[in-house]
Enzyme design. Structure first.
Site, PDB file in Angstrom:
ATOM      1  N   ARG A 305      51.430  44.923  52.857  1.00  0.00           N
ATOM      2  CA  ARG A 305      50.920  43.924  51.930  1.00  0.00           C
ATOM      3  C   ARG A 305      49.462  43.616  52.266  1.00  0.00           C
ATOM      4  O   ARG A 305      49.171  43.013  53.297  1.00  0.00           O
ATOM      5  CB  ARG A 305      51.775  42.661  51.999  1.00  0.00           C
ATOM      6  CG  ARG A 305      51.553  41.702  50.855  1.00  0.00           C
ATOM      7  CD  ARG A 305      52.625  40.627  50.827  1.00  0.00           C
ATOM      8  NE  ARG A 305      52.408  39.666  49.759  1.00  0.00           N
ATOM      9  CZ  ARG A 305      52.798  39.818  48.498  1.00  0.00           C
ATOM     10  NH1 ARG A 305      53.438  40.926  48.143  1.00  0.00           N
ATOM     11  NH2 ARG A 305      52.569  38.888  47.585  1.00  0.00           N
ATOM     12  N   GLU A 307      47.288  41.461  51.806  1.00  0.00           N
ATOM     13  CA  GLU A 307      46.997  40.067  51.485  1.00  0.00           C
ATOM     14  C   GLU A 307      46.168  39.455  52.611  1.00  0.00           C
ATOM     15  O   GLU A 307      46.565  39.492  53.774  1.00  0.00           O
ATOM     16  CB  GLU A 307      48.303  39.294  51.306  1.00  0.00           C
ATOM     17  CG  GLU A 307      48.128  37.851  50.888  1.00  0.00           C
ATOM     18  CD  GLU A 307      49.453  37.159  50.621  1.00  0.00           C
ATOM     19  OE1 GLU A 307      49.424  35.982  50.209  1.00  0.00           O
ATOM     20  OE2 GLU A 307      50.510  37.775  50.838  1.00  0.00           O
ATOM     21  N   ARG A 313      52.738  32.883  59.505  1.00  0.00           N
ATOM     22  CA  ARG A 313      53.937  33.613  59.062  1.00  0.00           C
ATOM     23  C   ARG A 313      53.640  34.865  58.234  1.00  0.00           C
ATOM     24  O   ARG A 313      54.545  35.476  57.696  1.00  0.00           O
ATOM     25  CB  ARG A 313      54.833  32.677  58.265  1.00  0.00           C
ATOM     26  CG  ARG A 313      54.310  32.289  56.895  1.00  0.00           C
ATOM     27  CD  ARG A 313      55.287  31.359  56.192  1.00  0.00           C
ATOM     28  NE  ARG A 313      55.006  31.237  54.768  1.00  0.00           N
ATOM     29  CZ  ARG A 313      55.689  30.473  53.940  1.00  0.00           C
ATOM     30  NH1 ARG A 313      56.690  29.738  54.414  1.00  0.00           N
ATOM     31  NH2 ARG A 313      55.382  30.422  52.655  1.00  0.00           N
ATOM     32  N   HIS A 314      52.366  35.246  58.106  1.00  0.00           N
ATOM     33  CA  HIS A 314      52.017  36.421  57.311  1.00  0.00           C
ATOM     34  C   HIS A 314      51.583  37.588  58.196  1.00  0.00           C
ATOM     35  O   HIS A 314      50.840  37.411  59.158  1.00  0.00           O
ATOM     36  CB  HIS A 314      50.891  36.097  56.326  1.00  0.00           C
ATOM     37  CG  HIS A 314      51.348  35.352  55.117  1.00  0.00           C
ATOM     38  ND1 HIS A 314      51.367  33.980  55.055  1.00  0.00           N
ATOM     39  CD2 HIS A 314      51.824  35.791  53.926  1.00  0.00           C
ATOM     40  CE1 HIS A 314      51.814  33.595  53.868  1.00  0.00           C
ATOM     41  NE2 HIS A 314      52.115  34.673  53.171  1.00  0.00           N
ATOM     42  N   GLU A 456      60.245  29.950  53.836  1.00  0.00           N
ATOM     43  CA  GLU A 456      60.858  31.054  53.097  1.00  0.00           C
ATOM     44  C   GLU A 456      61.029  32.302  53.968  1.00  0.00           C
ATOM     45  O   GLU A 456      60.108  32.707  54.676  1.00  0.00           O
ATOM     46  CB  GLU A 456      59.983  31.403  51.886  1.00  0.00           C
ATOM     47  CG  GLU A 456      60.486  32.588  51.071  1.00  0.00           C
ATOM     48  CD  GLU A 456      59.396  33.270  50.279  1.00  0.00           C
ATOM     49  OE1 GLU A 456      59.555  34.453  49.974  1.00  0.00           O
ATOM     50  OE2 GLU A 456      58.364  32.610  49.994  1.00  0.00           O
ATOM     51  N   SER A 459      63.260  36.348  49.127  1.00  0.00           N
ATOM     52  CA  SER A 459      63.097  36.075  47.709  1.00  0.00           C
ATOM     53  C   SER A 459      63.930  37.093  46.948  1.00  0.00           C
ATOM     54  O   SER A 459      63.940  38.278  47.289  1.00  0.00           O
ATOM     55  CB  SER A 459      61.619  36.188  47.318  1.00  0.00           C
ATOM     56  OG  SER A 459      61.434  35.840  45.972  1.00  0.00           O
ATOM     57  N   ARG A 507      60.492  37.239  60.137  1.00  0.00           N
ATOM     58  CA  ARG A 507      60.631  35.811  59.845  1.00  0.00           C
ATOM     59  C   ARG A 507      62.017  35.303  60.230  1.00  0.00           C
ATOM     60  O   ARG A 507      62.154  34.178  60.731  1.00  0.00           O
ATOM     61  CB  ARG A 507      60.370  35.534  58.364  1.00  0.00           C
ATOM     62  CG  ARG A 507      58.909  35.642  57.963  1.00  0.00           C
ATOM     63  CD  ARG A 507      58.669  35.029  56.599  1.00  0.00           C
ATOM     64  NE  ARG A 507      57.302  35.260  56.137  1.00  0.00           N
ATOM     65  CZ  ARG A 507      56.791  34.767  55.020  1.00  0.00           C
ATOM     66  NH1 ARG A 507      57.547  34.005  54.229  1.00  0.00           N
ATOM     67  NH2 ARG A 507      55.540  35.017  54.678  1.00  0.00           N
TER      68      ARG A 507
END
Length: 533
Positions: A305, A307, A313-314, A456, A459, A507
């Site tokens: 990812r 991002e 948490r990323h 989270e 998902s 996570r």
């Protein structure tokens, strides 16, 4: 005139009385120096010197590099946890690292570490052990790998500093297999210290995160890290076992693909004369497997990812625990399967990995993870109502921000006494084009998120399985269709209704253990500022 008397030296040289005194003084000084040198060469603090007979010769030293020349099958090695079963049963061989070493007079007390297990060793000068052998062992650098032959013996008092507290090893042979540098970039004892800010009297020695990650091989040797990644392996094993027992098939999907949601957060790959992308999700191929009548599938694999997030948490690259399955009439059939799978994983960790959980808890003090036998499912609107009651203003169709996520987690914990819950029926505007809208309220969708300790971890949603409706939703969200032809065509030949989810493995481990940063649960974490190691 009286002639001055002269002294004559042995070689015929003449010198005065004053010169004689000076020479005598120099001779005395040289004699004392020689005596001091002789005493120093007698060994360490008066021990046997280098030229003295070493009756332990051949029982210690640097081993030649192991190049698979000899099998040494006569050496039967025992693991540290097994040593308690060999007390007073003779000599055994053990391989491990020098964790610490303490010399005291004619004795040496190395601590041998084998992964997370430690045991005290003792060498004392006797008929077998020489002073030179004790000195050699005391000088072996920490973290060196050694082979020792020793007798396991019981001890009258517990050795609190070791995991094996009732046994020690009386060493008779020691050989260095791989010698570590004498200067280490971090000390394992420092990296293992309990993080307890409330302990004002504790040692204020901390190894910062960058130092740990820059020297990750050393950092991973700490008991807590050894436990974290064994527990992480347990999550993957339990995920596989539970789903396999429930009729799922593990599949392996491509990690190079075309973009599915407009190209955002994708890493580009030069694919011969085309541009391809690293997989952000495996959902396309999982859905195609469903269309191919596999009915229940799951994947365990890398997700990428792009991002530019710098949060706790990323990660740029993480492990996805993903599943897809058909259902008869309602996507809650899938939702319950996923929630029950996670509950079974939590039970498996609690029952099968208590030792690892305890090891992590010795360094990171957190409350045990709480979950309900029947997982709590709340509507998204219920969650918004709880936030509003707490004074938070948020729109009906807004996705949850990170602060609101955390606050809602605390509110849920206070009301329901659980760290794990599910929020169902998210706003459609916050979901991708392939999500099935809620038939009763088009503002919402048949989608859900799962939370641990208020954040989270998963998902999921019912997917649109009708090709024309899928095209309609893609156009509504301005998604380019040309590169999704194979995906859409998969539904033109008949496809069962289905739903699925993606779970972030790191996570799950992070929040189960109550850790404060996902880099602690990624063996070699990659984020926007870190590509190595």
């Amino acid at each position: 005139m009286v002639e001055e008397k002269k002294n004559v030296s042995a070689n015929g040289d003449q010198f005065s009385k004053k010169g004689a005194k000076k020479a005598a003084k120099a001779a005395k000084k040289a004699e004392q120096k020689a005596e001091s040198a002789a005493a120093a060469s007698a060994g360490n603090d008066g021990e046997a010197g280098d030229n003295a007979v070493d009756h332990a010769q051949g029982r210690y030293g640097l081993s030649e590099m192991i190049q698979s020349k000899d099998k040494r099958s006569e050496r039967i090695f025992v693991t540290v946890p097994e040593l308690v079963n060999h007390v007073d049963k003779g000599l055994v061989w053990v391989r491990g690292r020098v964790h610490t070493s303490r010399a005291k007079g004619k004795q040496c007390f190395p601590i041998l570490r084998q992964q997370s297990s430690t045991i005290q060793c003792i060498l004392a000068v006797n008929d077998i052990i020489s002073k030179q052998m004790v000195k050699f062992t005391g000088n072996i650098p920490k973290e060196s790998i050694i082979d020792i032959q020793a007798k396991p013996v019981s001890v009258p008092n517990k050795i609190e500093s070791c995991t094996e507290q009732t046994v020690e090893l009386c060493v008779e042979q020691v050989f260095v297999i791989s010698q570590a540098k004498s200067q280490l970039p971090l000390q394992i004892e420092d990296a293992s210290r309990p993080l307890n800010p409330d302990d004002a009297g504790g040692l204020n020695i901390r190894v910062n995160q960058d130092t740990r990650l820059n020297n990750r091989v050393l950092d991973l040797r700490t008991p807590a890290n050894q436990a974290i990644f064994r527990l992480e392996a347990g999550v993957c094993r339990l995920f596989r076992d539970i789903l396999t027992e429930n009729g799922f098939t593990e599949i392996h999907t491509p990690k190079i693909q075309l973009p599915d949601e407009g190209g955002e957060y994708f890493f580009t790959v030069n694919y011969f004369k085309e541009t391809a992308y690293l997989a952000v999700s495996q959902y396309i191929h999982r859905q195609m497997a469903i269309a191919a009548d596999f009915e229940k599938v799951f994947t365990v694999g890398a997700v990428f990812r792009a991002e530019d997030s710098h949060t706790h948490r990323h990660l740029i690259e993480f492990v996805g625990l993903d599943l897809e399955m058909t259902f008869k009439y309602h996507y809650h059939e899938v939702l319950h399967t996923i929630s029950n799978t996670l509950t079974a994983i939590f039970k498996g960790l609690r029952d099968q990995y208590s030792r690892e959980i305890e090891a992590v808890g010795q360094q990171y003090k957190v409350e045990p993870f709480k979950f309900l036998e029947k997982p709590l499912i709340l509507q998204f609107t219920e969650g918004i109502a709880m936030l509003r009651e707490a004074g938070i203003e948020t729109g009906d169709d807004e996705d949850l921000s990170l602060p609101n996520e955390k606050l809602l987690g605390r509110l849920v914990k206070a009301k329901y006494d659980t760290d794990f819950y599910i929020l169902d029926k998210f706003p459609l505007s916050a979901r991708p084009f392939y999500t099935m809208p809620d038939p009763d309220n088009p503002k919402y969708s048949n989608s859900f998120d799962m939370f641990m300790r208020g954040e989270e971890i998963s998902s999921g949603a019912q997917r649109i399985h009708d090709p024309e409706y899928l095209i309609e939703r893609a156009k509504h969200d301005a998604v380019e269709l040309t590169k999704l032809a194979a995906y859409i065509d998969a539904f033109r030949y008949g496809c069962s209704p289905h739903a699925g989810c993606s779970i972030g493995m790191e996570r799950v481990v992070m929040f189960y253990l109550g850790l404060n940063n996902i880099r602690k649960t990624s063996m070699f974490p990659h984020d926007p500022k870190r590509l190595m190691p």
